[in-house]
Write a protein that holds these residues in place. Structure first.
Motif, PDB file in Angstrom:
ATOM      1  N   UNK A 104      33.543  31.456  45.721  1.00 37.12           N
ATOM      2  CA  UNK A 104      34.445  32.215  44.850  1.00 37.12           C
ATOM      3  C   UNK A 104      35.890  31.951  45.255  1.00 37.12           C
ATOM      4  N   UNK A 105      36.716  31.602  44.265  1.00 37.92           N
ATOM      5  CA  UNK A 105      38.133  31.313  44.510  1.00 37.92           C
ATOM      6  C   UNK A 105      39.044  32.455  44.078  1.00 37.92           C
ATOM      7  N   UNK A 106      38.703  33.088  42.954  1.00 31.99           N
ATOM      8  CA  UNK A 106      39.573  34.158  42.449  1.00 31.99           C
ATOM      9  C   UNK A 106      38.849  34.966  41.381  1.00 31.99           C
ATOM     10  N   UNK A 133      52.905  51.553  28.870  1.00 32.79           N
ATOM     11  CA  UNK A 133      52.492  52.197  27.620  1.00 32.79           C
ATOM     12  C   UNK A 133      52.075  51.220  26.521  1.00 32.79           C
ATOM     13  N   UNK A 134      52.341  49.913  26.671  1.00 30.07           N
ATOM     14  CA  UNK A 134      52.078  48.952  25.599  1.00 30.07           C
ATOM     15  C   UNK A 134      50.633  48.468  25.666  1.00 30.07           C
ATOM     16  N   UNK A 135      49.760  49.033  24.856  1.00 31.21           N
ATOM     17  CA  UNK A 135      48.326  48.716  24.894  1.00 31.21           C
ATOM     18  C   UNK A 135      48.028  47.311  24.362  1.00 31.21           C
ATOM     19  N   UNK A 136      48.992  46.689  23.677  1.00 29.77           N
ATOM     20  CA  UNK A 136      48.763  45.345  23.135  1.00 29.77           C
ATOM     21  C   UNK A 136      48.800  44.282  24.233  1.00 29.77           C
ATOM     22  N   UNK A 137      49.378  44.616  25.370  1.00 32.49           N
ATOM     23  CA  UNK A 137      49.469  43.673  26.488  1.00 32.49           C
ATOM     24  C   UNK A 137      48.422  43.992  27.539  1.00 32.49           C
ATOM     25  N   UNK A 138      48.123  43.001  28.385  1.00 28.59           N
ATOM     26  CA  UNK A 138      47.115  43.187  29.432  1.00 28.59           C
ATOM     27  C   UNK A 138      47.769  43.173  30.807  1.00 28.59           C
ATOM     28  N   UNK A 139      47.255  44.018  31.683  1.00 25.21           N
ATOM     29  CA  UNK A 139      47.708  44.082  33.071  1.00 25.21           C
ATOM     30  C   UNK A 139      46.478  44.055  33.975  1.00 25.21           C
ATOM     31  N   UNK A 140      46.670  43.572  35.185  1.00 24.35           N
ATOM     32  CA  UNK A 140      45.541  43.562  36.104  1.00 24.35           C
ATOM     33  C   UNK A 140      45.888  42.963  37.445  1.00 24.35           C
ATOM     34  N   UNK A 141      44.875  42.903  38.304  1.00 26.18           N
ATOM     35  CA  UNK A 141      45.044  42.380  39.653  1.00 26.18           C
ATOM     36  C   UNK A 141      44.308  41.051  39.777  1.00 26.18           C
ATOM     37  N   UNK A 142      45.042  40.049  40.206  1.00 31.60           N
ATOM     38  CA  UNK A 142      44.468  38.729  40.458  1.00 31.60           C
ATOM     39  C   UNK A 142      44.225  38.607  41.957  1.00 31.60           C
ATOM     40  N   UNK A 143      42.960  38.440  42.343  1.00 31.64           N
ATOM     41  CA  UNK A 143      42.605  38.365  43.769  1.00 31.64           C
ATOM     42  C   UNK A 143      42.122  36.958  44.107  1.00 31.64           C
ATOM     43  N   UNK A 144      42.587  36.450  45.234  1.00 28.35           N
ATOM     44  CA  UNK A 144      42.211  35.113  45.707  1.00 28.35           C
ATOM     45  C   UNK A 144      41.303  35.243  46.932  1.00 28.35           C
ATOM     46  N   UNK A 145      40.304  34.356  46.994  1.00 25.67           N
ATOM     47  CA  UNK A 145      39.304  34.422  48.050  1.00 25.67           C
ATOM     48  C   UNK A 145      39.151  33.069  48.746  1.00 25.67           C
ATOM     49  N   UNK A 156      41.788  37.008  50.512  1.00 24.67           N
ATOM     50  CA  UNK A 156      42.922  36.532  51.313  1.00 24.67           C
ATOM     51  C   UNK A 156      44.269  36.974  50.741  1.00 24.67           C
ATOM     52  N   UNK A 157      44.331  37.236  49.443  1.00 28.50           N
ATOM     53  CA  UNK A 157      45.616  37.558  48.819  1.00 28.50           C
ATOM     54  C   UNK A 157      45.355  38.183  47.457  1.00 28.50           C
TER      55      UNK A 157
END
Length: 200
Positions: free
Chosen positions: A156-158, A167-179, A185-186
């Motif tokens: 697994x890399x990420x 508040x803008x539901x049309x856009x996406x947010x999230x956490x990108x995890x690296x392995x 690792x980050x």
């Protein structure tokens, strides 16, 4: 049955080793044969070096079965370059309204996964298929042979888990995890990524 297969493999390995020793002693008896063998070895090493330098460019291959799964073939040595390629792939993935594909077992739907491309040796009797299996095949969770993506966590890399931004539901947010093989690792927060309205 397994014992017979193991014995056959041991016999084949012994025969191959014996043949290699005999061939090496035959080559070393003649100066011309030794020089020819040296030239052949040098040509093979040069061919492998050229192949690695000019023909093995990093590729991100999307699974035909699971649209949110990417395999990275020939990843770059630079971790920074690899991480940037994964970031770019996340942004590009979210812009497309992918058709509903299969869902990976035991995985969240609102996520994108990146694994190293790995294919098992074709003549291996007891090995698993490798991550390459999931490019064109569904996970097989039962029966004699089990193939599930969770078996390959060391590749697994990420992953990127996303949800509508506030508040803008049309856009996406999230956490990108690296392995890496040892684990996380980050991580980095990605916000305000454009996506089609019905992105899952």
């Amino acid at each position: 049955m397994e014992v017979i297969l193991i014995l056959c493999l041991i016999l084949l390995l012994g025969a191959a080793l014996f043949s290699t020793v005999r061939l090496a002693s035959w080559v070393l008896r003649s100066k011309k044969r030794t020089i020819l063998a040296g030239v052949l070895v040098a040509a093979c090493v040069l061919a492998i070096a050229i192949d690695h330098m000019f023909f093995r460019h990093m590729q991100l291959i999307q699974s035909a079965v699971y649209p949110n799964l990417y395999l990275v073939k020939y990843p770059q040595d630079s971790q920074e370059a690899l991480n940037q390629a994964i970031r770019d792939a996340v942004t590009a993935h979210l812009r497309v309204n992918w058709p509903n594909g299969k869902k990976l077992a035991y995985r969240e739907e609102n996520a994108i996964f990146f694994y190293a491309y790995y294919k098992a040796f074709p003549f291996s009797v007891f090995q698993d298929e490798g991550t390459a299996y999931f490019l064109n095949n569904e996970e097989d969770l039962g029966g004699l042979v089990t193939e599930e993506l969770g078996m390959y966590e060391r590749y697994k890399l990420a992953d990127f888990h996303h949800a509508p931004c506030t508040p803008n539901k049309a856009l996406r947010c999230g956490e990108l995890r690296f392995f890496n093989a040892q684990g996380l690792v980050e991580s980095a927060r990605l916000a305000n990524l454009p996506a089609p309205e019905n992105t899952q």
